[in-house]
Structures are given as C-alpha cells and as structure tokens.
Design a protein around this motif. Structure first.
Motif, mmCIF file in Angstrom:
data_model
loop_
_atom_site.group_PDB
_atom_site.id
_atom_site.type_symbol
_atom_site.label_atom_id
_atom_site.label_comp_id
_atom_site.label_asym_id
_atom_site.label_seq_id
_atom_site.Cartn_x
_atom_site.Cartn_y
_atom_site.Cartn_z
ATOM 1 N N GLU A 1 35.042 39.341 32.935
ATOM 2 C CA GLU A 1 33.789 40.434 32.793
ATOM 3 C C GLU A 1 33.513 41.043 34.152
ATOM 4 O O GLU A 1 33.294 42.276 34.108
ATOM 5 C CB GLU A 1 32.781 39.829 32.029
ATOM 6 N N GLU A 2 33.261 40.335 35.328
ATOM 7 C CA GLU A 2 32.752 40.830 36.285
ATOM 8 C C GLU A 2 33.778 41.654 36.888
ATOM 9 O O GLU A 2 33.603 42.784 37.559
ATOM 10 C CB GLU A 2 32.839 39.533 37.184
ATOM 11 N N ILE A 3 35.249 41.652 36.636
ATOM 12 C CA ILE A 3 36.157 42.505 37.132
ATOM 13 C C ILE A 3 36.725 43.606 36.167
ATOM 14 O O ILE A 3 37.639 44.295 36.555
ATOM 15 C CB ILE A 3 37.498 41.599 37.833
ATOM 16 N N GLY A 4 36.002 43.519 35.140
ATOM 17 C CA GLY A 4 36.446 44.458 34.118
ATOM 18 C C GLY A 4 37.649 44.450 33.334
ATOM 19 O O GLY A 4 38.219 45.322 32.749
ATOM 20 N N LEU A 5 38.015 43.051 33.235
ATOM 21 C CA LEU A 5 39.593 42.853 32.508
ATOM 22 C C LEU A 5 39.216 41.870 31.312
ATOM 23 O O LEU A 5 40.256 41.427 30.730
ATOM 24 C CB LEU A 5 40.353 42.198 33.445
ATOM 25 N N ALA A 6 38.079 41.927 30.856
ATOM 26 C CA ALA A 6 37.927 40.985 29.783
ATOM 27 C C ALA A 6 38.608 41.321 28.352
ATOM 28 O O ALA A 6 38.957 40.655 27.587
ATOM 29 C CB ALA A 6 36.172 40.844 29.395
ATOM 30 N N GLU A 7 38.850 42.596 28.215
ATOM 31 C CA GLU A 7 39.591 43.019 27.135
ATOM 32 C C GLU A 7 41.226 42.674 27.318
ATOM 33 O O GLU A 7 42.024 42.585 26.380
ATOM 34 C CB GLU A 7 39.392 44.513 26.995
ATOM 35 N N LYS A 8 41.679 42.410 28.438
ATOM 36 C CA LYS A 8 43.127 42.484 28.858
ATOM 37 C C LYS A 8 43.440 40.703 28.855
ATOM 38 O O LYS A 8 44.572 40.814 29.880
ATOM 39 C CB LYS A 8 43.496 43.281 29.997
ATOM 40 N N LEU A 9 42.776 39.743 28.450
ATOM 41 C CA LEU A 9 42.841 38.587 28.901
ATOM 42 C C LEU A 9 44.316 38.228 28.580
ATOM 43 O O LEU A 9 44.731 37.257 29.415
ATOM 44 C CB LEU A 9 41.761 37.682 28.262
ATOM 45 N N HIS A 10 44.875 38.531 27.571
ATOM 46 C CA HIS A 10 46.105 38.143 27.157
ATOM 47 C C HIS A 10 47.123 39.199 27.369
ATOM 48 O O HIS A 10 48.633 38.925 26.895
ATOM 49 C CB HIS A 10 46.121 37.772 25.375
ATOM 50 N N THR A 11 47.073 39.988 28.033
ATOM 51 C CA THR A 11 48.110 41.098 28.537
ATOM 52 C C THR A 11 48.936 40.292 29.868
ATOM 53 O O THR A 11 48.347 39.745 30.558
ATOM 54 C CB THR A 11 47.647 42.150 29.157
#
Lengths: 247, 397, 304
Positions: free
Chosen positions: A134-144
C-alpha cells in the motif's frame, strides 16, 4: 572525530582502480532521519560511493561507520543485515516472480539456508507485505508478474522490497530515472513519507525533485565533496555553478 | 499434522503431484507387470541415473550451477557400497586360494598383504551407509564452499568440476591395488548374507530403487516449494539483488550442490547393488557430461521430466548401441545441440508449452459443447510462496 | 651414476618438460583466443586439433602414393594446409552454431561437446577407429646428440620451434594488426565497436576460425610425437582449458606462463612418482590455486 550521533560516518574514504582515484579522501556524515541528496556531474563518484557503503566495492583506504560499527570489514549480506538498504540504478527485481513473492522474499526472516527451508508465510508476513504494497502504491498488483509492471512501478517495487527489510539507512540511486511527471510527484511524496523513520541517501539529477525532497545536499566532483548545505546555498555556490549547474 | 507435513501436502496438492503420481504408477506398477526381469533390471539401472538427473534439476535448473562432474559423487557412493560388498565377498573361506586370504582379489594381485586401514570401516553396513551420504557431501561441501565463497561460478566452476572428475578417475585407475583399477570392483554377490543376484533379489532391489527415487523427488519438491527454492530461482535471475537483500548467496549454492551430490551418491550405491560392480567408467568426464544430458533432455526445470529423460536417453543408448552404434553418437551430438538451440527446457518444457495448452483447449472445447452453464467464481490465485510453483522461468545458461 | 649422467638426465627431463610446455601452449593459444577474448567455450577444440592431425596423415598418404619424391618436403606445406582446413571448418561451425550462443556460455559448452561427439564419429567413419600415423620425413626422426649421453629428440625441438613461431605470430597479429585491434575493441565494448562500424559478427567468425586454425597446427605438431585416433582430441581438452583458466582467461601472457608452470610441475613430479600420480598432483595443485585465486595468474583488473 567520529560523533556517535551520526547514522553514517564516512571518513577518509579512498578507492582507486588501477591508479585512478574514483573516491579521494572523502568525508561524509549523515544524521538520523535525514534525507541527503547527492548530486554532481557524471563520473563524480556518486554511484561508487554507494557501492563502497553497501560493500559492492572494497575501499582502498578509510572507514565507513554505520551506527558506530565499521562496515568495511563485513560481507555484503552482513551490511544489509545491519540495516543498510541499497537500490540500484536499473530496477533490480525478480521479473519472473509476482509482486507478492518479490516482497515476501525480502522479508527479513529465514535468511540462512535452514531458515529459508523452514520459512512459513504466515499472517505476520502477509500483513507486512500488504502494508508495504500500500505504501508503494502497488496493492492492486500483488499477483501480477513483476516483469509486466511499468518502469516506474518496478522502481517502486524495488523500494518496497527494501522497505520490507526496514533499513535504518536507505540508499537510492537515481530513483526517478525514466519516470513520468506524475510518477515523479508520487515518488517524491513516497520518499518524504518513508524518510520519517529512517535516514536516506538519494542520488539524483532532476533539480526540481531534489529541491522538493532534500533537507541537505552534497555536491560531488572528481571523487571529492565540492560543496554541502541546503539546496539554496549549494545552488548559489560559484564552484558548483561552474562545474555542474551551469550559468 | 506437523507444520512441515502440512506445507508438504499443500505443495503436492497444488503442483507437480499429478505428474509424480503418473511416474510412480509407471515405474512401480506398469513396468514390473509388463517387462521381463532382464529389462526391468535395466530400467532399475536407468532409474539410478535418475537420482543424478534430479540432483541436476535442483543444481542446474534451479540453482543455475552447471556441474560436469556428478560422476564423481555417483562413483563415490557406488564405490562405498562396492567396498562393503567386496569385503563381504572376500571372506577367508572364499579367498583361501589367494596368497593372502581375506582381502579382495585385486589387492592380492597387486601384492598387498593386508587390508588398508581406510577399508576397515566398510565391514559394517551402518557405517557404509553413512559413508555413502557423508563422503560425497563432504567433498561437495569443500569444493563448493571454496569456489562459491570466492564467487567462482558459471563456466569456471564447470571446468573445475571437470578437472575434479578427471582427478578422481585417474586416481582410481592409477591406484589399482587399492581400488581395483580400471576394471573396478567386480564379483559382488551378497549383502549381509542375502544373495543379490537371485531373481527375487533383483525385484526387491528394483522396488527399493524406484521407491527411493520417488521419495527423493518428494524431498526435492519440498525444497522447491520453500523459500529456499524461490531464492534459488531469484539468484539465477538476479544474484546481486538477493545478496543485497541480506542473503549469503554462496551458502545456498553450497547447499544445493551438496544435495545434488548426496542424491547422486545414493544413485551410485543403488546402481552397484543392482548391477553387481562399480568401475571408474562412471566417474570421469564423459559419463558426467552424459548425466547432464539426461536432465537436459527431460527438462532441467522438471524433476519428473528429468527421470523420463534419463530413461529415454538410456533406452536409446542401449537400443542404438546394438543396432547402429555409429548412428548413436550422431544422435547424441544432435541431442546436445538440439537441447541447447531448440528446446532448452527439454521434453517437459515442450509439454508445458505445447501439449498442455492443447489439452486444455480440447477440454475447454468439450466442456463448452456439453453443458453451457455459468462459470464458477474463479478461485483466488494462491498467494504464498509455500503453495504455488513459480511461473516457468526461461532457461538461462 | 656419474655427475655427467645426472646432468644429462636432468637436461633431458627438463627438455621433456619443455616439450610438454610446447604442446600445452599450442593447445592453449587457440583456446585462449576463443575463450579468453570471446568468452566462448569450445569443447570441440580437441577435435579441431584432430582435424589438423588427420590432414597431415592424409597429406602423407597422398604424397606417398603420388609424389614419393616429395616426401622430405611435404611437411611444412601440410602444416599450412592443416591450418587452412581447420580454419575453414571453424568458420563454418561459427556460422552454423556458435553465433547463436554468444550470451550463453554454459549452453555453448554443451553444444560444442555435442559437436565434438559428432566430429569424433565423423573421424571414426572416415578414417576408422584405429589410430593412424603419418609417415614423417627423415629429418624429423631421431635425435640430436650435442654431447655424449645427451639425446635431444628432434621432433621435440621441432614442436618447440613451431610453438615459438606460432605464439609470436599470434601476439603480433593480436597487437599489431587491424584484425587484432578489431578483436580487442569488440571484446572491450561490443556495442560501441558495432557503433563505430566494426562488423563484430565477421570479427567473431574470423577470430573463432583463427583459433581453430591454430588448433589445427597444434594437431599437426602432435603427429610428430604420437599417433592419432578419433578420440585423441579429448585427451587434451581438459588440460587445455585448465591452462587457459589458470593463466587468466584474458591474458595471452598468462597462457604462456601457466603452460610453462603446469608442464614443469608435471614433468618434475613424474621424476618422483608414477605418471598418473604426477598428473593427479598437478591437477590438484591447479585446482587448489584456482580456489584461492579464481581469476587465474594474470587477471585483468577492470571495473565492471
């Protein structure tokens, strides 16, 4: 000479490659929770300085003390375990693993062979990955798959991987290279956030960015420190203008 | 269940278990029922090469370290077992016609008059079994520790493993008084009184080999699914990044090298038991490189594939050596070149990239035509390292 | 035995060591160029030596059958042909196989091993599985006895002289010719070399072919000291690689020094123990030294 309040104390550091002095009797002191930016023309020795601190290159002379512990004797992984994190110029992430796995692997537990065999991805690890993502703004992309991220996202992922280790000194080498304007803004905000709990050394060329994030700026030239101080002071220094900033 | 068992179960259920089950079925059920004993014995022999092959999957496929000297460990394991069996076959009764009864025949031929002290531990089966695992692992540890701590890798390491293979084979051949020389140790008959040459013994040994192989594959799968497995893949990709994340990269490589050595040694020991002899022709450079081709053909990223590779290449070798020996060497040359140029992930890679999608398409097509129904909500993708296999990584030298 | 006898034996042993040095150096030179300068592992290098050896054999048979008067003179001519044949085969191999594998040294290793198997089989099918020897001209046979009891074999001296010549030519070519400049530029910085107009592909092909040609000359030299069979190449391949690795792959001077060191160690050791133990000892010493100093004796210190 060494002040025990400094997070990083570099003293009389010298390294030469076949006679060429890339770093020449350099002294540098970084405080706790300070965001220091290092600027300078190409070939000044900025990346070499980071290489020396994190152990990638061995110094010919001098000392590097981190929280009063001598780093020059330690192997690279030892320096990392003491709390120093280094981000490389080109995004250095595991392209074939997912974002989650990239972050999970950076969790600072199970670092030995048998520890790694027994490592369990439990709730503690998952929570930490989530919060860093979440801090780095990639919470949506965890499984990419990490290789599919954009260049800017890869840079953030690498920063995230370092954050997982919770380092007390974080060193970033040109973190916004290749990023769009918006991404640069987001990165500046990110760096300012994470600087609240740790010291940082950032190498950058973008003066706007530097002005935004720096508390103190160090200018390097030909392996030595040319000038040091706040951004205004450094920008008006005639030596710096001559060598780097231009008229 | 203990946490270790749970993670093992998780790992198996999510990946690889299906193909392992098929392999187990083939080697534990199909082969024994359909092949005559002679051929089954041959398969048992090939399965022991499978141990080396799966070791190479871990070492080369996952760790990115190419070793051209696995014959060394295969041979060491085999020779330890051979020494035990030879001592048993050289009791004073059987050897009473020798000038010095009670010692192996080759020692007698070389005018040795007593057993060297380092042979003595091999009178005991438990000590022998410890030696089979310990001695190769120790040697592997010494070599790999010295090399990997100094960041020697890649090609240099491969050449040094070749040199080690050469050293050991020259040593064994040269010291024929102590080792049986170029003929090796032959005439191995009984193990603790049990005759290993009878039909029933051969069946039992076959099943033991096959069983041990399956267990070894399970062990390797457990390693692969652990954080260590992911780290190995990460190291192959970006060693520096792993190092700068606080990991002592060299110790991981040492671990996987020792693992491969121990597996090869077990293979060597089972080989000696089934075939009844061990010679330096399995130790040197040529056999060691051949063992690499087993893993390469089967698929260096696939444990099960590597076993098939070992079986296939050896079947081919036996078949062609009889019918068209000239052709066989050309075929081997073509295999080496083909694997490198055309199918770097071996047969398993071809299966993953071509056959599996084709099957999936056929199954999907059939499903669509049978019952149109709302598709079930997709299951959330597995999120943790300990339960998902990493996406197939491109083969990288 | 008398002092003169011991002195003679020492000299002859030293000379045997020199012969081995020449053999190792000739093998190592071609390999050093290919491996050291290009990073390509050619496991078929031994087979290129065999090509040279078989060429000499062919020439010897042809001369014997068609031009028996030329028997004394064919040898130097045949050596040049050996170079050319090996060169051409190397050129073709680089085009067909090696150029696909430049970034993948471990794969090159496996592929060239396969190539070596194939080449061995071609030798077997063409020349038969048994070893063959060319008929050597008379001036190569026998030995030279400068003093009583001291016998220096002439073929040994010939190999030494040939080695010196070839080494000198290679050093000259690499450091004084345009080809050498192109090679060194490509090795240092391939992208820049391409950018300034050097045809790196052609340079690579030429370099590989020259390395193979040198191997051919080495093979030709070996026909004077031993017979040739399909597997002769594999006898020396590990030694050749160790020579190059030990010397420091990027340095020709290192190759010379390491060939000398290895050869002398082995022949001195042979004086005190059996041949196989001497070889084991030498190999173990090399391995141990490589463990301590993996970059070899003369490594280039470049900041990467």
């Amino acid at each position: 000479m060494s002040n025990t309040d400094f997070v990083l104390a570099v003293e009389d550091l010298t390294v030469s490659f076949d006679g060429f002095k890339a770093i020449d009797s350099l002294n540098l002191y970084v405080d706790k929770n300070e965001l220091r930016v290092i600027i300078g023309p190409n070939g000044a020795g900025k990346t070499t300085l980071l290489d020396l601190i994190c152990g990638k290159t061995k110094a010919s002379k001098g000392s590097i003390k981190f929280k009063n512990e001598e780093l020059t004797r330690l192997p690279e992984y030892g320096i990392v375990r003491k709390g120093v994190g280094r981000k490389f110029q080109t995004p250095s992430i595991y392209e074939n693993l997912s974002v989650f796995q990239n972050l999970e692997v950076s969790f600072p537990r199970g670092r030995g062979v048998f520890g790694a065999l027994r490592f369990k991805c439990n709730a503690e690890v998952r929570e930490r990955v989530q919060s860093v993502a979440e801090e780095i703004g990639l919470a949506e992309k965890l499984h990419t798959e990490a290789g599919l991220l954009s260049h800017g996202q890869k840079q953030w992922l690498e920063i995230g991987m370092l954050l997982m280790q919770d380092p007390e000194l974080l060193m970033l080498d040109e973190p916004i290279a290749g990023m769009s304007v918006r991404e640069r803004e987001l990165t500046a905000e990110l760096l300012q956030r994470i600087c609240q709990n740790r010291s940082m050394i950032v190498i950058e060329h973008d003066m706007e960015f530097v002005k935004r994030i720096a508390s103190k700026v160090t200018v390097m030239h030909q392996g030595k420190i040319l000038a040091e101080g706040s951004m205004d002071k450094v920008q008006s220094d005639p030596k710096v203008i001559d060598v780097y900033l231009g008229h | 269940m203990t946490p270790a068992m749970t993670s093992l179960k998780d790992g198996l259920l999510k990946g690889g278990l299906g193909s392992l089950l098929i392999l187990a079925l083939i080697i534990l059920v199909v082969f024994p029922l359909t092949l005559d004993l002679f051929r089954l014995n041959l398969v048992g022999k090939y399965l022991t090469y499978g141990f080396v092959a799966i070791g190479l999957v871990m070492l080369w496929g996952y760790g990115g370290v190419l070793s051209l000297g696995q014959g060394v460990f295969f041979g060491l394991g085999g020779y330890c077992m051979a020494m035990f069996l030879k001592l048993e076959a050289s009791d004073p009764e059987t050897t009473k016609i020798q000038s010095t009864p009670g010692i192996p025949d080759f020692m007698d031929w070389n005018q040795l008059t007593e057993l060297p002290f380092w042979w003595k531990p091999f009178y005991s089966l438990p000590l022998t079994m410890i030696a089979i695992i310990a001695i190769p692992s120790l040697l592997a540890f010494i070599i790999s520790f010295a090399m990997f701590k100094r960041r020697v890798g890649g090609v240099y390491f491969a050449i040094i493993t070749q040199a080690v293979a050469l050293v050991l084979s020259v040593l064994i051949i040269g010291q024929q008084g102590y080792t049986g020389g170029v003929n090796g140790m032959t005439d191995l008959k009984t193990m603790l009184g049990w005759d290993t040459r009878t039909d029933s013994a051969k069946y039992i040994l076959y099943f033991v080999s096959a069983g041990l192989l399956i267990v070894s594959i399970l062990l390797c799968m457990w390693v692969q699914k652990s954080k260590l497995g992911t780290l190995l893949l990460a190291m192959r990709d970006k060693e520096d990044r792993v190092r700068f994340s606080g990991y002592d990269v060299s110790m991981f490589k040492v671990f996987v090298f020792c693992l491969a050595a121990a597996l090869s040694a077990i293979g060597g020991a089972m080989f000696t038991l089934q075939v009844g002899f061990m010679s330096p022709s399995f130790v040197g450079i040529v056999p060691s490189i051949e063992m690499v081709i087993f893993a390469a053909v089967g698929g260096r990223m696939s444990l099960v594939g590597a076993v098939y590779g070992a079986l296939l290449v050896n079947f081919g070798k036996t078949y062609f050596s009889e019918t068209a020996p000239d052709l066989w060497l050309f075929l081997m040359a073509a295999l080496f070149i083909g694997v490198v140029l055309a199918f770097p992930n071996g047969l398993a890679g071809l299966y993953e990239s071509h056959i599996k999608p084709w099957i999936a398409r056929r199954v999907a097509a059939r499903k669509a035509s049978v019952t149109p129904r709302t598709p079930a909500a997709p299951t959330p993708p597995s999120t943790s390292l300990s339960s998902s296999a990493p996406p197939a990584a491109p083969a990288r030298a | 035995m008398s002092l003169t006898d011991m002195y003679n034996i020492a000299l002859m042993q030293g000379f045997a060591g020199l012969s081995l040095f020449a053999v190792l150096l000739l093998m190592g030179l071609g390999l050093a160029i290919i491996f050291g300068q290009m990073g390509v592992i050619n496991m078929a290098h031994g087979e290129f030596m065999a090509i040279g050896a078989y060429t000499i054999f062919l020439f010897s048979t042809l001369t014997q059958n068609y031009l028996p008067n030329a028997m004394q003179m064919y040898f130097p001519f045949a050596i040049c042909i050996a170079f050319i044949v090996a060169f051409i085969v190397g050129w073709f191999v680089e085009w067909a196989l090696i150029r696909h594998l430049y970034k993948r040294p471990l794969d090159t290793l496996l592929a060239t091993w396969g190539l070596s198997l194939g080449m061995q089989q071609i030798f077997r099918s063409t020349f038969g599985p048994k070893e063959v020897s060319p008929t050597l001209p008379d001036w190569l046979m026998g030995s030279w006895a400068p003093s009583e009891g001291l016998d220096i074999p002439i073929n040994g001296m010939f190999v030494l002289a040939l080695t010196a010549l070839v080494t000198g030519l290679v050093m000259l070519a690499l450091y004084k010719s345009r080809w050498g400049l192109r090679v060194r530029a490509t090795v240092s910085n391939r992208v820049m070399a391409n950018a300034i107009g050097i045809n790196t592909r052609k340079t690579d092909r030429l370099t590989f072919a020259i390395g193979c040609g040198i191997a051919g000359v080495a093979g030709a030299a070996f026909t004077t000291i031993g017979s040739t069979g399909p597997t002769s190449g594999s006898l020396y391949i590990v030694d050749a690689f160790l020579v190059v690795t030990f010397g420091g792959a990027a340095s020709l001077l290192g190759t010379v020094a390491s060939a000398f060191g290895i050869a002398q160690t082995q022949s001195i050791a042979e004086f005190f123990m059996t041949g196989s133990m001497a070889k084991v000892l030498t190999l173990m010493m090399i391995i141990s030294i490589l463990m301590i100093r993996p970059q070899g004796l003369f490594a280039s210190k470049v900041r990467r």
